[in-house]
Design a protein around this motif. Sequence first.
Motif, PDB file in Angstrom:
ATOM      1  N   GLY A  10       0.972  -1.400  -0.104  1.00 39.99           N
ATOM      2  CA  GLY A  10      -0.371  -0.045  -0.032  1.00 39.99           C
ATOM      3  C   GLY A  10       0.713   1.256   0.178  1.00 39.99           C
ATOM      4  O   GLY A  10       0.250   2.337   0.146  1.00 39.99           O
ATOM      5  N   TYR A  11       2.244   1.217  -0.140  1.00 38.41           N
ATOM      6  CA  TYR A  11       2.981   2.472  -0.130  1.00 38.41           C
ATOM      7  C   TYR A  11       2.848   3.050  -1.559  1.00 38.41           C
ATOM      8  O   TYR A  11       2.939   2.100  -2.576  1.00 38.41           O
ATOM      9  N   GLU A  12       2.774   4.475  -1.592  1.00 37.40           N
ATOM     10  CA  GLU A  12       2.621   5.194  -2.845  1.00 37.40           C
ATOM     11  C   GLU A  12       3.919   5.298  -3.530  1.00 37.40           C
ATOM     12  O   GLU A  12       4.978   5.937  -2.990  1.00 37.40           O
ATOM     13  N   GLU A  41      11.332   5.397   2.646  1.00 38.96           N
ATOM     14  CA  GLU A  41      11.266   6.350   3.884  1.00 38.96           C
ATOM     15  C   GLU A  41      10.057   6.166   4.662  1.00 38.96           C
ATOM     16  O   GLU A  41      10.155   5.741   5.935  1.00 38.96           O
ATOM     17  N   ALA A  42       9.066   6.076   4.117  1.00 42.85           N
ATOM     18  CA  ALA A  42       7.703   6.029   4.731  1.00 42.85           C
ATOM     19  C   ALA A  42       7.750   4.388   5.457  1.00 42.85           C
ATOM     20  O   ALA A  42       7.315   4.066   6.391  1.00 42.85           O
ATOM     21  N   PHE A  43       8.208   3.285   4.475  1.00 37.51           N
ATOM     22  CA  PHE A  43       8.330   2.109   5.207  1.00 37.51           C
ATOM     23  C   PHE A  43       9.168   2.062   6.287  1.00 37.51           C
ATOM     24  O   PHE A  43       8.761   1.287   7.108  1.00 37.51           O
ATOM     25  N   GLN A  44      10.516   2.605   6.214  1.00 35.12           N
ATOM     26  CA  GLN A  44      11.325   2.985   7.156  1.00 35.12           C
ATOM     27  C   GLN A  44      10.889   3.405   8.502  1.00 35.12           C
ATOM     28  O   GLN A  44      11.153   2.943   9.624  1.00 35.12           O
ATOM     29  N   VAL A  80      15.975   6.253   8.934  1.00 35.24           N
ATOM     30  CA  VAL A  80      15.181   6.714   7.738  1.00 35.24           C
ATOM     31  C   VAL A  80      16.181   7.348   6.930  1.00 35.24           C
ATOM     32  O   VAL A  80      16.332   8.488   7.432  1.00 35.24           O
ATOM     33  N   ASP A  81      16.645   6.665   6.029  1.00 35.96           N
ATOM     34  CA  ASP A  81      17.590   7.418   4.909  1.00 35.96           C
ATOM     35  C   ASP A  81      17.337   7.374   3.641  1.00 35.96           C
ATOM     36  O   ASP A  81      17.785   7.822   2.572  1.00 35.96           O
ATOM     37  N   GLY A  82      16.120   6.478   3.458  1.00 35.11           N
ATOM     38  CA  GLY A  82      15.868   6.338   1.863  1.00 35.11           C
ATOM     39  C   GLY A  82      16.430   5.472   1.212  1.00 35.11           C
ATOM     40  O   GLY A  82      16.758   5.340   0.035  1.00 35.11           O
TER      41      GLY A  82
END
Length: 465
Positions: free
Chosen positions: A168-170, A189-192, A199-201
């Motif tokens: 479900g992540y965009e 990043e949202a997943f992290q 959180v480093d993408g």
Amino acid sequence: MNVALWVLTIARLAVAAALAWSAGAISAQAAALSSAERQAIVRTLAEADPQAASRDDADLLAALRRHAETELGQRLRPRAVVDEWALQPPRRDVSRELEAARAAGTLEAWLGNLSPASAQYRALREARARYASLTTRGWSILPAGPTLREGDRHDTIPALRARLAAEGYEVGAEAEPTLFDASLRAALEAFQVRHGLEVDGVLGPATRAALNVPAATRLAQIDANLERHRWTPRDLPADRLEVDTGGATATLFAGGRPSLTMRVIVGDPKHPTPMFASRIEAVVFNPPWRVPGSIATKEILPRARRDPGYLARNNFTWVGGQLVQRPGPKNSLGVVKFDLPSPFGVYLHDTPGKAAFTRADRALSHGCMRLEKPRELAAILLSPQGGSVEGVETAIAAGSTQRVALRTPVPLYVFHWTAVADEDGRVAFRRDVYGWDRKLMIALGGVRPAGGAMASAGSTDCADA
């Protein structure tokens, strides 16, 4: 066989048969449900048992008992699974309660109070339904590969994009299939954030491992957290402090609403912080640290042997045969400690090691809970009796040990959540650092989880009172 014995035997068999018939008749009568009762039970079981409406009365009641035992946290005793789980739900006689509710005509009210009423429990139940559907198709496992970041091109990028989209992540429009673009970075990043990662993408080893946890394991992790919710008190006090060791955070509630939140350093995998309930009874300014024997033997004294000046530089001294660290800026308890009845010997306290609060992984202590904002917490807890931020600073600046009892002790609850439903319906998962999810999944008879868990370890060993 003589005639008298034969007659006696026949009489005993007749009595046994009559008793058996009578018990069966009573059981059948007890199982008979009114139309209203059936409707109420079927509504209650609709999610857990889609076939409920087609069951006969006896089967429907049996299904209800199983459901009630689950929702009331009666399937197992927590400390039988992990000794550090001291939050135990009260024992309930589900069959007796059910029959009493039917007899009193209060069945519907009883059914309505089976499940925890907290918003978090309801949100996690709704999220569970979504993850249950995800397990039917699962998600792809990312193949081994290099660390990837925005601007990189690689053949695994389409698989990464598909994996994030499956949950479900965009991920944005796919401009170039093999390009790690800005939208993919934002999704990662949202997943992290939701998985307690740095959180480093960047797709590094830790993030790749979290992405590769199977959907079935995530579903089982949700089930483990739902079970722990069922063990918690149904009516938590409006004023309380909650510590979440899974997320390594603490929240002070006032009037049922969060009034102060902070990061916490919790027990490491070898010294897990237990789940328990207690109460904060006092604030101690400039506490000494009475070093537990095992920490002195295994850690501090070996350092002192390698570095003869170590004890003096860090204000350690011997008092009555016990190693004690005097109050001061180097004291391991910091300048504020919170006293509480603690069957496991763990406490809440300050720390001189502030840099550790910036880490994503804060499972670092011997079991005690080191607080990011101990001064702010002390000021709030003491405010009903005239305390203030200025008063806290003055007490600390004095340098002497001072214990201030709280006129009204504040309830403390130490929970362990590794799956938390966000307001948007997505789930924030945490790493199973203590291996507790794995043990609970197995105890509940669910899937044997693949990956992401560590072995549960020994007891706490934090600080002597």
